[in-house]
Scaffold this motif. Sequence first.
Motif, PDB file in Angstrom:
ATOM      1  N   GLY A  23       0.814  -1.208   0.000  1.00 39.79           N
ATOM      2  CA  GLY A  23       0.000   0.000   0.000  1.00 39.79           C
ATOM      3  C   GLY A  23       0.848   1.258   0.000  1.00 39.79           C
ATOM      4  O   GLY A  23       0.597   2.206  -0.766  1.00 39.79           O
ATOM      5  N   ILE A  24       1.877   1.283   0.843  1.00 42.12           N
ATOM      6  CA  ILE A  24       2.742   2.463   0.931  1.00 42.12           C
ATOM      7  C   ILE A  24       3.538   2.651  -0.356  1.00 42.12           C
ATOM      8  O   ILE A  24       3.734   3.782  -0.818  1.00 42.12           O
ATOM      9  N   VAL A  25       3.998   1.552  -0.947  1.00 46.39           N
ATOM     10  CA  VAL A  25       4.724   1.659  -2.217  1.00 46.39           C
ATOM     11  C   VAL A  25       3.836   2.304  -3.277  1.00 46.39           C
ATOM     12  O   VAL A  25       4.292   3.156  -4.055  1.00 46.39           O
ATOM     13  N   LYS A  26       2.549   1.935  -3.310  1.00 47.04           N
ATOM     14  CA  LYS A  26       1.624   2.573  -4.257  1.00 47.04           C
ATOM     15  C   LYS A  26       1.548   4.077  -4.010  1.00 47.04           C
ATOM     16  O   LYS A  26       1.588   4.880  -4.946  1.00 47.04           O
ATOM     17  N   ALA A  27       1.418   4.446  -2.724  1.00 49.53           N
ATOM     18  CA  ALA A  27       1.289   5.867  -2.386  1.00 49.53           C
ATOM     19  C   ALA A  27       2.496   6.667  -2.847  1.00 49.53           C
ATOM     20  O   ALA A  27       2.365   7.824  -3.277  1.00 49.53           O
ATOM     21  N   LEU A  28       3.676   6.072  -2.776  1.00 51.26           N
ATOM     22  CA  LEU A  28       4.908   6.802  -3.074  1.00 51.26           C
ATOM     23  C   LEU A  28       5.403   6.603  -4.505  1.00 51.26           C
ATOM     24  O   LEU A  28       6.424   7.181  -4.883  1.00 51.26           O
ATOM     25  N   THR A  29       4.677   5.798  -5.300  1.00 49.27           N
ATOM     26  CA  THR A  29       5.107   5.580  -6.690  1.00 49.27           C
ATOM     27  C   THR A  29       3.950   5.831  -7.658  1.00 49.27           C
ATOM     28  O   THR A  29       3.781   6.924  -8.162  1.00 49.27           O
ATOM     29  N   THR A  30       3.120   4.826  -7.909  1.00 46.16           N
ATOM     30  CA  THR A  30       2.075   4.953  -8.925  1.00 46.16           C
ATOM     31  C   THR A  30       0.972   5.934  -8.544  1.00 46.16           C
ATOM     32  O   THR A  30       0.300   6.481  -9.424  1.00 46.16           O
ATOM     33  N   GLU A  31       0.769   6.155  -7.241  1.00 45.32           N
ATOM     34  CA  GLU A  31      -0.294   7.063  -6.801  1.00 45.32           C
ATOM     35  C   GLU A  31       0.285   8.279  -6.081  1.00 45.32           C
ATOM     36  O   GLU A  31      -0.379   8.894  -5.234  1.00 45.32           O
ATOM     37  N   VAL A  32       1.505   8.638  -6.433  1.00 39.62           N
ATOM     38  CA  VAL A  32       2.200   9.691  -5.703  1.00 39.62           C
ATOM     39  C   VAL A  32       1.547  11.064  -5.867  1.00 39.62           C
ATOM     40  O   VAL A  32       1.596  11.894  -4.951  1.00 39.62           O
ATOM     41  N   GLU A  33       0.911  11.325  -7.004  1.00 28.56           N
ATOM     42  CA  GLU A  33       0.269  12.639  -7.191  1.00 28.56           C
ATOM     43  C   GLU A  33      -0.883  12.830  -6.210  1.00 28.56           C
ATOM     44  O   GLU A  33      -1.052  13.904  -5.622  1.00 28.56           O
ATOM     45  N   ARG A  34      -1.677  11.788  -6.040  1.00 26.55           N
ATOM     46  CA  ARG A  34      -2.783  11.873  -5.069  1.00 26.55           C
ATOM     47  C   ARG A  34      -2.246  11.990  -3.648  1.00 26.55           C
ATOM     48  O   ARG A  34      -2.762  12.777  -2.842  1.00 26.55           O
ATOM     49  N   PHE A  35      -1.192  11.224  -3.347  1.00 26.58           N
ATOM     50  CA  PHE A  35      -0.568  11.299  -2.033  1.00 26.58           C
ATOM     51  C   PHE A  35      -0.041  12.716  -1.767  1.00 26.58           C
ATOM     52  O   PHE A  35      -0.266  13.293  -0.704  1.00 26.58           O
ATOM     53  N   TYR A  36       0.629  13.286  -2.763  1.00 22.50           N
ATOM     54  CA  TYR A  36       1.192  14.628  -2.625  1.00 22.50           C
ATOM     55  C   TYR A  36       0.082  15.643  -2.333  1.00 22.50           C
ATOM     56  O   TYR A  36       0.215  16.510  -1.466  1.00 22.50           O
ATOM     57  N   GLY A  37      -1.037  15.504  -3.054  1.00 23.31           N
ATOM     58  CA  GLY A  37      -2.130  16.445  -2.862  1.00 23.31           C
ATOM     59  C   GLY A  37      -2.781  16.349  -1.495  1.00 23.31           C
ATOM     60  O   GLY A  37      -3.271  17.358  -0.953  1.00 23.31           O
ATOM     61  N   LEU A  38      -2.785  15.141  -0.910  1.00 27.16           N
ATOM     62  CA  LEU A  38      -3.404  14.958   0.406  1.00 27.16           C
ATOM     63  C   LEU A  38      -2.550  15.500   1.556  1.00 27.16           C
ATOM     64  O   LEU A  38      -3.061  15.749   2.641  1.00 27.16           O
ATOM     65  N   ALA A  79       6.752  19.182   5.894  1.00 32.68           N
ATOM     66  CA  ALA A  79       8.004  19.352   5.150  1.00 32.68           C
ATOM     67  C   ALA A  79       7.798  19.315   3.641  1.00 32.68           C
ATOM     68  O   ALA A  79       8.747  19.525   2.883  1.00 32.68           O
ATOM     69  N   ARG A  80       6.569  19.061   3.196  1.00 31.18           N
ATOM     70  CA  ARG A  80       6.335  18.845   1.766  1.00 31.18           C
ATOM     71  C   ARG A  80       6.828  19.991   0.883  1.00 31.18           C
ATOM     72  O   ARG A  80       7.531  19.766  -0.108  1.00 31.18           O
ATOM     73  N   ASP A  81       6.485  21.222   1.228  1.00 26.83           N
ATOM     74  CA  ASP A  81       6.830  22.353   0.362  1.00 26.83           C
ATOM     75  C   ASP A  81       8.207  22.935   0.642  1.00 26.83           C
ATOM     76  O   ASP A  81       8.670  23.806  -0.091  1.00 26.83           O
ATOM     77  N   GLY A  82       8.847  22.461   1.694  1.00 29.38           N
ATOM     78  CA  GLY A  82      10.160  22.995   2.039  1.00 29.38           C
ATOM     79  C   GLY A  82      11.314  22.152   1.526  1.00 29.38           C
ATOM     80  O   GLY A  82      12.480  22.458   1.780  1.00 29.38           O
ATOM     81  N   MET A  83      11.002  21.073   0.811  1.00 31.40           N
ATOM     82  CA  MET A  83      12.035  20.168   0.305  1.00 31.40           C
ATOM     83  C   MET A  83      11.784  19.884  -1.165  1.00 31.40           C
ATOM     84  O   MET A  83      10.670  20.060  -1.673  1.00 31.40           O
ATOM     85  N   ASP A  84      12.823  19.434  -1.850  1.00 28.75           N
ATOM     86  CA  ASP A  84      12.652  18.898  -3.191  1.00 28.75           C
ATOM     87  C   ASP A  84      11.712  17.698  -3.091  1.00 28.75           C
ATOM     88  O   ASP A  84      11.803  16.903  -2.138  1.00 28.75           O
ATOM     89  N   GLU A  85      10.813  17.548  -4.039  1.00 30.88           N
ATOM     90  CA  GLU A  85       9.791  16.501  -3.942  1.00 30.88           C
ATOM     91  C   GLU A  85      10.409  15.106  -3.816  1.00 30.88           C
ATOM     92  O   GLU A  85       9.976  14.294  -3.000  1.00 30.88           O
ATOM     93  N   LYS A  86      11.454  14.813  -4.597  1.00 28.61           N
ATOM     94  CA  LYS A  86      12.084  13.491  -4.529  1.00 28.61           C
ATOM     95  C   LYS A  86      12.695  13.240  -3.154  1.00 28.61           C
ATOM     96  O   LYS A  86      12.601  12.138  -2.610  1.00 28.61           O
ATOM     97  N   ASP A  87      13.324  14.266  -2.583  1.00 28.07           N
ATOM     98  CA  ASP A  87      13.921  14.118  -1.253  1.00 28.07           C
ATOM     99  C   ASP A  87      12.843  13.912  -0.196  1.00 28.07           C
ATOM    100  O   ASP A  87      13.021  13.126   0.747  1.00 28.07           O
ATOM    101  N   TRP A  88      11.731  14.617  -0.362  1.00 28.43           N
ATOM    102  CA  TRP A  88      10.628  14.469   0.598  1.00 28.43           C
ATOM    103  C   TRP A  88      10.039  13.065   0.525  1.00 28.43           C
ATOM    104  O   TRP A  88       9.805  12.427   1.561  1.00 28.43           O
ATOM    105  N   ILE A  89       9.820  12.576  -0.695  1.00 27.01           N
ATOM    106  CA  ILE A  89       9.287  11.216  -0.867  1.00 27.01           C
ATOM    107  C   ILE A  89      10.248  10.188  -0.265  1.00 27.01           C
ATOM    108  O   ILE A  89       9.835   9.238   0.409  1.00 27.01           O
ATOM    109  N   ALA A  90      11.553  10.384  -0.485  1.00 26.17           N
ATOM    110  CA  ALA A  90      12.551   9.459   0.069  1.00 26.17           C
ATOM    111  C   ALA A  90      12.530   9.476   1.587  1.00 26.17           C
ATOM    112  O   ALA A  90      12.678   8.433   2.247  1.00 26.17           O
ATOM    113  N   LEU A  91      12.347  10.669   2.178  1.00 24.49           N
ATOM    114  CA  LEU A  91      12.287  10.784   3.634  1.00 24.49           C
ATOM    115  C   LEU A  91      11.066  10.055   4.191  1.00 24.49           C
ATOM    116  O   LEU A  91      11.155   9.329   5.191  1.00 24.49           O
TER     117      LEU A  91
END
Length: 254
Positions: A23-38, A79-91
């Motif tokens: 589930g988490i892998v989906k949130a951070l990969t294929t469904e990352v846009e929806r995750f980012y928006g939430l 931290a979403r808007d204060g970091m590069d998106e890839k770095d935030w997702i990795a964190l």
Amino acid sequence: MEGAYNSRTPEEVFRDFRARRAGIVKALTTEVERFYGLCDPEKENLCLYGLPNETWEVNLPAEEVPPELPEPVLGINFARDGMDEKDWIALVAVHSDAWLLAVAFYFGARFGFDKESRRRLFNMINNLPTIYEVVTGTAKKPTKEKTPNSSTKSNKSASKPPPRHGESHTKPVPKPKEEDESGDEENGEEREEEQGSALCGSCGTNYGTDEFWICCDVCERWFHGKCVKITPARAEHIKQYKCPDCSSKRARGA
């Protein structure tokens, strides 16, 4: 939050771990846009939950104290808007890996797993790449150098250990002393050294074509995987392997 938990064996706990991880892998990969928006930074502390049905949700932390399960890291949205998106997702991925382990071993403690059951659970978990490795693309297949028998079943019939750095893939396995009768005194020491490379640095027995071997990146000695407690699956995630002797030397020198 997710209802009753009926897991009782390491295999059942692992299935729960694997489903939450999916589930988490989906949130951070294929469904990352929806995750980012939430993950709106204007909202309160939010957490990313992996659920046992292979889905995910972004939600506020549980209100009960203590919670039914270990809680994920709080405030991922801040931290979403204060970091590069890839770095935030990795964190978020790193913290999610830690949370999944906490949940799995919470179940292990709750269901009274003994040492062997905990080891079995960890080994099953360790055979999977971490979420961090998945989202950053750092999960790599083992090199031929470190995992002579891990790539395909046909490797089990190989007649030589894998090459070390710079060595040819066609270099033959050194023959044992009694079989090497070329008799040249000048090259005796060199042959002896090559013969040693076909022996396990732990038990001293010869290379077997049906056994998994791993080479120490420091002393360049070969070892049976079983002698140093390294499985082919575990070797996939080792970037630089140090044998027990080299590891202990480093510890003493520190």
